[in-house]
Scaffold this active site. Sequence first.
Site, PDB file in Angstrom:
ATOM      1  N   CYS A   1       1.032   9.343  -8.565  1.00 13.60           N
ATOM      2  CA  CYS A   1       0.696   9.107  -7.154  1.00 13.60           C
ATOM      3  C   CYS A   1       1.935   9.444  -6.332  1.00 13.60           C
ATOM      4  O   CYS A   1       2.493  10.524  -6.474  1.00 13.60           O
ATOM      5  CB  CYS A   1       0.211   7.677  -6.924  1.00 13.60           C
ATOM      6  SG  CYS A   1       1.395   6.412  -7.419  1.00 13.60           S
TER       7      CYS A   1
ATOM      8  N   ARG B   1       0.504   2.927  -7.858  1.00 10.41           N
ATOM      9  CA  ARG B   1      -0.962   2.927  -7.793  1.00 10.41           C
ATOM     10  C   ARG B   1      -1.564   3.709  -8.954  1.00 10.41           C
ATOM     11  O   ARG B   1      -2.645   3.408  -9.440  1.00 10.41           O
ATOM     12  CB  ARG B   1      -1.442   3.533  -6.466  1.00 10.41           C
ATOM     13  CG  ARG B   1      -1.370   2.592  -5.303  1.00 10.41           C
ATOM     14  CD  ARG B   1      -1.698   3.342  -4.033  1.00 10.41           C
ATOM     15  NE  ARG B   1      -0.774   4.461  -3.830  1.00 10.41           N
ATOM     16  CZ  ARG B   1      -0.990   5.466  -2.981  1.00 10.41           C
ATOM     17  NH1 ARG B   1      -2.095   5.508  -2.278  1.00 10.41           N
ATOM     18  NH2 ARG B   1      -0.102   6.426  -2.840  1.00 10.41           N
TER      19      ARG B   1
END
Lengths: 304, 462
Positions: free
Chosen positions: A254, A259
């Site tokens: 990411c 995340r």
Amino acid sequence: MKKYSILIIALLFAVNIQARPSEPVVSTDWAAQNLNNPDVRFVEVSVEPGKFERGHIPGAVNFRWHTDLVDPVRRDIVSPEKFAELLSGSGISNETTVVLYGDHNNWFAAWGAWVFTIYGHDNIKILDGGRDKWERERRPLSSRPASYTRTDYRVTQINDHLRANLQDVLAVVKEDQPGALIDIRSRAEYEGRVIAPEGIQELAIRAGHIPGAVNVPWGEIVNPQDGTFLPREQIRKIYAEKGIDGSKPVITYCRIGERSSHTWFALHFLLGYETRNYDGSWTEYGNAVGVPIDNPAGTVWTGK
Amino acid sequence: MNVSIWRHIGAATMLLLLVGFWYLAGSSGQHGSRAPFLIVTGALFGLVLQRSRFCFFCVLRDLFEFGDGRPAAGLLAALLVGSIGYVVLFGNWIADPSAGYLPQDAHIGPVSWHLLLGGLLFGWGMALSGSCISAHLYRLGEGYSVAPFALAGSAAGFILGFMVWNRLYVATISTSPVIWLPEYGGYAVWTLVQLAVLLSLKLWLLIRFRPDPEAKPSGDTGCDPAAFGQATAATGQTSAASTHFDDAPTQSDLASKQSEHPSTQKSSAFADCSDPSYSGGGQPVSPDSGTLSLSSVWSRVFVELWPTWVGGVVVGLLSMIAYLRVEPLGVTAELGRYSRQLGNRFDLLPDRLEGLDGFAGCSTAAAPEVLTGNGIFVVALVAGSLIAALLSGRFRLSRLTATKALKGFAGGVLLGLGAMISLGCTIGTTLSGISAFALSGWVFTLAMVLGVWSGIRWKWHR
């Protein structure tokens, strides 16, 4: 004889399933029933500091992602020594079942799960829906600190193969190694329209994505109502549609690698695909010199 | 007679509006369960500030100009109660203060000369504009006409602060230590030291600075004379209230009659400063103090001013409760956030304010909401003060002159600049900082008091 051996193998397989820590994801109901289970320890890893202090699942301990689980000077995860110290101080032994949970859809809880797994503690579970679901169901919170008898936790193995570095990623890009890349950022970031979401300080010099990466934003595999993971088969289908079927090792990334741990968790634990998380992510790749970039939006760096 | 009815209707309307605000803020979904809490504590905070005249400048002025240490001693009660409250929470959240963690979002800031500069500017701003930022907010609810100018000035001051921040950051703040006292020696030692220091200060103020009964404050001062003029009336209302329960018009008539003859009253126009009932003395004013009727309770809570120490105790408690549930008390975060937006809109500010959003304190970082939690708190504060002012008959639009407005604005600029540099004001840095055992709170406060003292000496408040 052949019949018997098949039976024995089948039996062994069944036993093996029994012995494995059952589900990697537990429900809030399960959690509520296991609050006082001495073999289970709840660990909160929230994005927002200050949430744990003002109320947490009774008995949980707090791991601060920005001090406890990273090296504060070097860009790296916490050292094995510090990790062992952290767990010993929290009364977690090598046998304890650790249930991780946090705010924001378990982003950092999943990242914690990744760090735990790297250091060989794979007896971990994630509380489905995380802190938000627990709160929404009006389950009890406590602001009292829990104190546990100190243990002597030891990191006995380091699973480096769960972590991808820039060289690993480039090997896939150049097709020196087989692999598939998943970019879990928003479509705008993936296409290179923006370098990072609004309000983010850490930027990259270039926009776009790693060549060959498919874009499956992390949120596509969760239930929008309560943040729980979608059923396994549905998740499998979502990735299969993008050409990710587990036939090749997967690398997730990411912006800063947190995340993407959420997607890593689903692929590794729910689907059982061979998956690595690239924690350098776009803030490393987009800043690296001389690496190929795919930039469909054609954004040109203007120095601003 | 009509005036009194209108006052109560006004108060009731404000209360309804506050409930409406509660509903709106709660249903926006952005603040969840925090919204009702913020509104209730904000309104209560405004009410307490108004009821106890919890104005840092007025209190320091009583000390420096009239030699009355009791209000200042009362103010210290907030720090005493706040410190005890905070240390209870700290013990719960961080068992060992030497572990290397700072308590979550407690207002503990970097310590260097920038705090002395910020505190001094803030103190001068108080002297010039007649109040600190929190007091301007509650006095806005009293109809203090200078307050809007001072608050507008504060916004401009904040923008100035943001403009110089990067230079200050590189020059000193980036390398200055963030000192949380319990980290060096533990909770027990520092609790004892801090309580001993606060108590000694309190005793010293009470013993050394007794008011001179002959001291007559002059008319036009920084502390709103309009509001104080009514203090006389309020004293008079007590006796009326005991005999004419629910007969508000009579109270009001009597009050206005009495205020026409201030000479007959024991208290001067500065009743708040010189009457023992309003400060540390603690002697009840009510002639009917022996009986406890509903009307006398009403009168004592909503009509008479509370002694400063009562306000201090309640503020200290609120400070702890707010820290427990949401965040430390502060009143400048939202003002700062809007100023920052404004500054950005006119391209006055650098693209990046180095390190600013990483410090605990009154945060001014951009947020998507129209009102952040702090904004809700501040709006409720003004509403709470307005309700209290209406109920006690202290709401009066004060007369505004060009000089007053100009001084208010200029003082406001200093307030904003000082608060920006120091990451908070007398609430965010003094109250929430000292209660959190932050060295930064003490340093800022020292400089702020020095600023007020010199400002008063140079008669900036006249």
